[in-house]
Design an enzyme around this catalytic site. Structure first.
Site, mmCIF file in Angstrom:
data_model
loop_
_atom_site.group_PDB
_atom_site.id
_atom_site.type_symbol
_atom_site.label_atom_id
_atom_site.label_comp_id
_atom_site.label_asym_id
_atom_site.label_seq_id
_atom_site.Cartn_x
_atom_site.Cartn_y
_atom_site.Cartn_z
ATOM 1 C CD GLU A 261 -2.603 1.189 2.651
ATOM 2 O OE1 GLU A 261 -3.682 1.792 2.683
ATOM 3 O OE2 GLU A 261 -2.116 0.599 3.649
ATOM 4 C CB CYS B 85 -3.652 -1.253 5.541
ATOM 5 S SG CYS B 85 -2.433 -0.887 6.834
ATOM 6 C CE LYS C 293 -7.194 1.242 4.370
ATOM 7 N NZ LYS C 293 -5.930 1.917 4.748
#
Length: 511
Positions: free
Chosen positions: A80, A212, A179
């Site tokens: 990321e 993440c 995300k």
């Protein structure tokens, strides 16, 4: 400089697999990238300057891709924020963004780069995949225009998304993921309206992808694994490490084990910001990992994985995380409990005062039970058993139940829960369990120097005990059963009531 780690026996086996076209296994690669950061992100730069920086990072990633492909890798995951960095405003990230279409358009940017406007980054990533016959996973930024007809349209007339993309071995865009659970500092990006459950099929299994902070979530992380039945998760991350409980390698490997799925985790590498820790994890074992706070170079890792682990005889059975603890009466103790903080959560602790013993510590509905035997009780080290049962409310909201045995930073009890780096006390036997109300518990065992304990030295029993085996004395730094109670979460993890500005050394993950 790019270095790689790939056991020779795996390399030989991979070649034999490829030669007969069998896809029961595949070679996975992850690259921990030392990101080349922009000089400043307080004011916008011209698109040409943004592209120049991104190309510098892509040049490094391309070397890793080529090296992985030469060693037989089928797929490679990069981190990321790996192409432009992470500290931006909405305005300063904009020159780095591209319009990323839905994969249903059946697009190979390497062959038709102008089909969706100016997309030089997607073109390069597509060509890297195509030219090296390898799936390439990368994290970039997507932009989508909107107008006043959309009541949620931002004032600048566009949505900006933290986005993972996957290009197959022909260079075709096969996956795009926005995300869903943004971390508090990600002010440059918008929350998607709905969680996306992105999966795609390959000759070597079914894959899911998220980013993440999403790993803490039910949507999409648990849903993609349990409801969509993926075999492997692709996981770009930019994760700050913080002991005792939120270091990348222990947490990610524990998640793969508890969710019983392959996990390909690629972290950024920036030692000044405590960012390191990537790995390839199978449901039954850690295949390879990298954690290095000493150097500033990137690292490529490769390993063989089972393409469809659910079909294997070695696939681990489900764990009933409270089965054992429910039948245990709390061990009596005359010593008082004491409070301690771990990442802004107040734990209830009790000190381990002898070289052997049985202890129970409780908080709300959670009771944690520990049985242990030390080689000796040192006078210069203190250990404590802790419990936390509550809603974490700093930089996001999510409900936790945690049992942990940890070394205190000093012999002062007030330091229990603060990071410690080394341990000399050796545990010959241990068994940790808890009365969890959730089936999502992630077991961690971290040794001195923040190293993972080899699987041959411990096991997770089907009745929910994290316990020793083999009799080898282990210098335990942290032992934990980290539980998530999703039904007590708010709708979205990243929208918590408190946002703190604090030194990077105290932040567990970037986003």
């Amino acid at each position: 400089m790019i270095t790689s780690y790939f056991p020779k026996c795996v390399a030989v086996f991979a070649l034999s697999v490829l030669s007969v076209g069998a896809l029961d296994t595949f070679i996975a690669a992850v690259y921990e990238h030392a990101v080349i950061l922009p000089n400043g992100t307080q004011t916008p730069v011209p698109k040409e300057e943004a592209l120049l920086l991104m190309n510098k990072n892509i040049d490094v990633l391309e070397k890793a891709v080529k090296l992985a492909a030469r060693q037989g890798a089928h797929i490679i995951v990069t981190p990321e924020d790996g192409i432009y960095g992470w500290v931006f405003t909405r305005e300063t990230i904009y020159p780095y963004l591209e319009d990323i279409p839905h994969p249903e358009v059946n697009w190979i940017p390497c062959r038709d780069p102008q089909r969706f406007g100016h997309t030089p980054v997607q073109e390069r990533l597509s060509c890297m995949a195509k030219d090296n016959s390898i799936y390439v996973v990368a994290n970039i930024g997507d932009k989508k225009p909107c107008n006043a007809s959309d009541p949620e349209c931002p004032p600048d007339g566009r949505y900006q998304y933290n986005t993972d993309v996957v290009f197959d071995s022909e260079g075709r865009l096969v996956a795009r993921y926005h995300k869903y659970n943004l971390f508090a500092p990600e002010i440059q990006f918008d929350f998607p309206k709905d969680s996306e459950f992105v999966t795609f099929d390959t000759p070597f299994g079914k894959f899911g992808i998220f980013t993440c902070f999403d790993i803490f979530s039910h949507d999409p992380a648990v849903v993609v694994v349990n409801e969509f039945q993926v075999d492997s998760i692709l996981y770009p991350t930019a994760w700050y490490n913080t002991l005792p409980l939120l270091s990348a390698v222990p947490f990610h490997s524990a998640w793969a084990r508890a969710m019983r799925v392959n996990l390909l985790a690629a972290n950024t590498h920036n030692t000044s910001m405590h960012m390191t820790g990537s790995g390839i994890y199978a449901p039954e074992a850690v295949k390879v990992y990298y954690y290095d706070m000493e150097t500033e170079s990137g690292q490529l890792m490769l390993s063989e994985l089972k393409s469809r682990p659910r079909r294997e005889t070695t696939y681990p059975a489900a764990v009933d995380w409270s089965a054992y603890a429910r039948g245990v009466k709390p061990f009596p103790s005359e010593q008082p409990d004491f409070p301690g903080m771990i990442y802004f959560d107040e734990f209830t602790f009790t000190e381990l005062q002898k070289n052997t013993g049985n202890y129970t510590v409780c908080q709300k509905d959670l009771c944690c039970h520990l049985t242990y035997q030390m080689s000796e009780k040192r006078t210069d080290e203190v250990y404590a058993l802790g419990a936390f049962d509550g809603l974490h409310t700093v930089e996001g909201q999510y409900y936790l139940q945690i049992c942990t045995l940890l070394k205190c930073q000093t012999t002062e009890l007030r330091t229990c829960g603060e990071p410690a780096g080394s341990a000399f006390t050796r545990f010959e036997e241990f068994s940790l369990s808890g009365t969890f109300v959730t089936s999502y518990v992630f077991p961690q065992l971290i040794l001195s120097g923040s190293q993972l304990a080899p699987e041959r030295h411990y096991e997770v029993s089907q009745d929910g005990r994290l316990r020793s085996r083999g009799g080898a004395p282990l210098p335990v730094l942290v032992m934990a059963l980290y539980g998530r109670v999703f039904e007590k979460d708010p709708p979205r993890l990243g929208q918590g009531p408190e946002k703190l500005q604090r030194p990077p050394s105290l932040a567990p993950f970037q986003d």
